[in-house]
Scaffold this active site. Structure first.
Site, short mmCIF file in Angstrom:
data_model
loop_
_atom_site.label_atom_id
_atom_site.label_comp_id
_atom_site.label_asym_id
_atom_site.label_seq_id
_atom_site.Cartn_x
_atom_site.Cartn_y
_atom_site.Cartn_z
N ASN A 1 43.96 94.81 7.14
CA ASN A 1 44.38 96.20 7.39
C ASN A 1 43.18 97.07 7.73
OD1 ASN A 1 47.34 96.21 6.59
ND2 ASN A 1 46.40 95.26 4.80
N ARG B 1 49.00 93.05 -5.83
CA ARG B 1 50.36 93.57 -5.84
C ARG B 1 51.29 92.39 -6.13
NH1 ARG B 1 50.87 95.74 -0.13
NH2 ARG B 1 49.51 93.95 0.09
N SER C 1 45.83 101.55 1.10
CA SER C 1 46.12 102.33 -0.10
C SER C 1 45.92 101.50 -1.36
CB SER C 1 47.54 102.89 -0.03
OG SER C 1 48.45 101.86 0.17
N GLU D 1 47.03 89.24 6.14
CA GLU D 1 46.71 90.18 7.22
C GLU D 1 45.44 90.93 6.87
OE1 GLU D 1 48.81 93.77 7.78
OE2 GLU D 1 49.19 94.07 5.65
N GLU E 1 52.72 98.33 10.76
CA GLU E 1 52.12 98.35 9.42
C GLU E 1 53.09 99.01 8.45
OE1 GLU E 1 49.34 96.94 8.60
OE2 GLU E 1 49.03 96.35 10.68
N GLY E 2 52.85 98.77 7.18
CA GLY E 2 53.56 99.53 6.16
C GLY E 2 54.76 98.82 5.56
N ARG F 1 41.26 96.52 3.99
CA ARG F 1 41.77 95.66 2.92
C ARG F 1 42.27 94.37 3.54
NH1 ARG F 1 46.56 97.86 0.49
NH2 ARG F 1 47.57 96.19 1.62
N LYS G 1 48.42 92.67 14.44
CA LYS G 1 48.70 91.25 14.11
C LYS G 1 48.40 90.34 15.30
CE LYS G 1 50.95 92.69 10.25
NZ LYS G 1 51.03 94.10 9.86
N LYS H 1 56.29 88.53 13.11
CA LYS H 1 55.77 89.89 12.87
C LYS H 1 55.56 90.65 14.17
CE LYS H 1 53.00 88.33 8.91
NZ LYS H 1 51.73 88.49 8.19
P1 ADP Z 1 52.43 94.79 6.71
O1 ADP Z 1 51.31 95.19 7.60
O2 ADP Z 1 53.71 95.47 7.09
O3 ADP Z 1 52.08 94.91 5.26
P2 ADP Z 1 52.24 91.89 6.30
O4 ADP Z 1 51.71 90.98 7.32
O5 ADP Z 1 51.36 92.18 5.14
O6 ADP Z 1 52.71 93.25 7.03
O7 ADP Z 1 53.60 91.30 5.76
C1 ADP Z 1 54.34 91.94 4.74
C2 ADP Z 1 54.59 90.99 3.60
O8 ADP Z 1 55.25 89.81 4.07
C3 ADP Z 1 53.36 90.48 2.88
O9 ADP Z 1 52.94 91.38 1.88
C4 ADP Z 1 53.84 89.16 2.28
O10 ADP Z 1 54.56 89.40 1.09
C5 ADP Z 1 54.81 88.67 3.34
N1 ADP Z 1 54.13 87.75 4.26
C6 ADP Z 1 53.53 88.07 5.42
N2 ADP Z 1 53.00 86.98 6.02
C7 ADP Z 1 53.28 85.94 5.21
C8 ADP Z 1 53.03 84.53 5.29
N3 ADP Z 1 52.38 83.96 6.32
N4 ADP Z 1 53.47 83.76 4.27
C9 ADP Z 1 54.12 84.28 3.22
N5 ADP Z 1 54.41 85.59 3.11
C10 ADP Z 1 54.01 86.42 4.09
MG MG Z 2 49.37 95.82 7.04
MG MG Z 3 50.63 93.87 4.25
#
Ligand code: ADP
Ligand code: MG
Ligand code: MG
Length: 538
Positions: free
Chosen positions: A158, A514, A163, A156, A422-423, A137, A336, A418
């Site tokens: 995945n 979401r 899910s 990101e 994950e999660g 995803r 990441k 970051k």
């Molecule tokens: P995870 O793998 O834990 O889901 P993410 O990289 O998706 O990690 O980050 C979690 C959340 O943080 C994302 O769903 C988003 O809401 C926010 N986020 C992450 N990166 C960005 C970004 N560059 N700009 C704005 N929001 C972000």
């Molecule tokens: Mg993720």
């Molecule tokens: Mg995410």
């Protein structure tokens, strides 16, 4: 890319309290009727047969998303499927970026543990299945900076345990139903069928698992072998997985068996001669089951491996002839750090040498600015491994900090940091960054990346309906739906079956939205107040 003239700040359309009540009633009824469900909180960990469920948190209206960006995200999914397949097959690259001798695995215990287990299997010639399966995803936000180009930006990619594929189809159907049933009371000209795209994620994800199963059977595996779902104990999001099981059985004639890592410690075995993976079913007189595909809906967080036996179990499954979704290298490819490294010059071209430049450009436009906290040069990072090792400066000694950290200190207000996790719930945002950097041991910088924040549309609101409750006394209808300023994250699902340098098959298969209240920083639907949503093309 053309910009949209949609007025995000004017969303959602006006609805009377009576109209909202009607929509809430229709939405929750539809959710309960179609399996848009979670197990209730406090569900016993030893997983007795379910007796009751609650509807998932959901958005009452689909979320506006620019059509061109949505279509671009769908179009480039095939490129992303292939790209991550190529990365997972490039062992030297993964050793360098994620490994425990040269890469992030040196300083990140969890990544290091996974990498070492994989390395040991490689070195002892115990990788017996060349094929990998990825169910992916790719997540995006719409970037709408005050000055500059409006465009789609990737959050990101995945590669493990993605899910909400099945529930995302159910919520898309739910919004379509509300439109059919009420026309949303004519509240907006945007709310019409042609702006609510089709979403067939369930069939798509099952076809990926089905393709892997077929490949296993065609190379000598038993036609009665089953797909092993490796699940988390106490998982409340089981119905998202159940729809996939039903589809596999009804459309592909493939049975599934569900077990946790803890159960697999004793129930799984790999034949030393044939590498055949079998599991003994719990509470069942049936014989041991041959496994064709190991499908992880778990295994991505360190706390899922509370003792060495859990890692040993993961490595045992990895050594088997069953096709893993994902393999350890494919899980590592989803780090990441890999996403950050891909932004460096020439890297996409290295993995996709045959891709036309125009498609590489399309892909690159979805990248947000990223760098490593341990990076010492902002300009000379064209090659992997060109960054000198992190300096051994004491905490807070800004003068001797690497440039990557200094830049994060300076520009913290527009950044998110970051780690390789994950999660949800692991990131550090904006104002929290300086103090976090003060406390970060220098050797751990390598495990963190800085990413420029995507500037999402401002002032857009939504109606969010809380998850159902079995405590009827506390859920008055007016408490069920709340209006909040929102951020909507688009996810595109895809799969790839690959190995021995070749991508056997890959496909883009559906999407998800979401939506979360803007005050919470994270996007996990199962934690905090965010909701399942669908897309309204504008
Ligand atoms: P995870 O793998 O834990 O889901 P993410 O990289 O998706 O990690 O980050 C979690 C959340 O943080 C994302 O769903 C988003 O809401 C926010 N986020 C992450 N990166 C960005 C970004 N560059 N700009 C704005 N929001 C972000
Ligand atoms: Mg993720
Ligand atoms: Mg995410």
């Amino acid at each position: 890319m053309a910009t949209t003239d949609f007025d995000f700040a004017a969303w959602p359309p006006q609805l009377t309290p009576e109209q909202l009540q009607i929509l809430v009633g229709k939405a929750t009824s539809r959710a309960l009727a179609t399996g848009l469900l979670y197990l209730p909180p406090g569900y016993p960990l030893d997983s007795p047969p379910p007796q009751a469920a609650i509807h998932a948190p959901l958005s009452l209206l689909p979320a506006p998303f620019p059509r061109e960006s949505f279509e671009l995200a769908q179009e480039i999914q095939s490129v992303y499927n292939t790209l991550y397949a190529q990365i997972a097959m490039d062992t030297p690259f993964l050793d360098e970026v994620m490994g425990a001798e040269k890469g992030v695995g040196k300083v990140d215990e969890f990544i290091g543990e996974l990498w070492r287990g994989w390395k040991k299997l490689r070195d002892s010639g115990r990788i017996s299945q060349p094929l990998h399966l990825g169910l992916f995803r790719s997540d995006y936000l719409y970037h709408m900076p005050e000055n500059g180009l409006q465009t789609l930006k990737q959050v990101e990619f995945n590669t493990i345990s993605v899910s909400f594929g099945c529930l995302s189809q159910r919520i898309a159907e739910l919004h379509r139903h509300l439109l059919l049933s009420t026309s949303y009371f004519g509240s907006s000209p945007h709310l019409k069928p042609e702006n609510l795209p089709q979403n067939d994620t369930i069939a798509g994800l099952a076809s990926g698992l089905g393709a892997a199963h077929a490949a296993y059977v065609s190379t000598g595996g038993s036609s009665t072998s089953k797909i092993l779902f490796v699940v988390q104990p106490g998982e409340r999001n089981v119905f998202d997985q159940k729809w996939l099981e039903y589809e596999l059985l009804e459309k592909h004639n493939i049975h599934a068996v569900r077990q946790t890592f803890e159960e697999l410690i004793t129930s799984s075995s790999v034949d030393p001669q044939t590498s055949l993976l079998t599991v003994s079913p719990k509470n069942s007189p049936e014989q041991d089951t041959e496994v064709s595909v190991v499908y992880y809906r778990s295994g991505y967080m360190p706390n899922e491996y509370p003792s060495p036996e859990y890692y040993e179990t993961r490595f045992r499954l990895e050594s088997s002839k069953a096709i893993k979704c994902p393999t350890i290298p494919l899980q590592l490819a989803g780090g990441k750090k890999v996403q950050e490294v891909l932004g460096r010059k020439g890297l996409v071209e290295r993995f996709l040498p045959d891709l036309p430049q125009s498609q590489i450009d399309d892909l690159r436009k979805t990248f947000m600015d990223m760098w490593g906290l341990d990076e010492d040069s902002q300009t000379a990072v064209g090659e992997v491994g060109s960054s000198p090792p992190a300096s051994a400066a004491p905490n807070g000694d800004a003068a001797s900090e690497p440039l990557g950290t200094l830049k994060a200190r300076k520009e913290y207000a527009s950044l998110v940091l970051k780690p390789q996790r994950e999660g949800g719930g692991n990131n550090v945002y904006k104002g929290d960054i300086p103090a976090f950097l003060d406390g970060l041991p220098p050797q751990e910088r390598e495990a963190w990346i800085a990413m420029r924040l995507i500037e999402v549309p401002k002032g857009v609101k939504g109606w969010l309906v809380r998850a159902g409750s079995l405590d009827f006394a506390t859920t008055s209808p007016s408490e069920r739906a709340v209006q909040a300023e929102i951020v909507s994250e688009l996810g595109i699902f895809g799969w790839a079956l690959f190995g021995d340098g070749q991508v056997v098959a890959e496909e883009e298969v559906g999407w998800l939205v979401r939506t979360k209240g803007k005050d919470s920083n994270e996007g996990g639907v199962a934690t905090g107040f965010s909701v399942l949503d669908s897309v309204l093309l504008v």
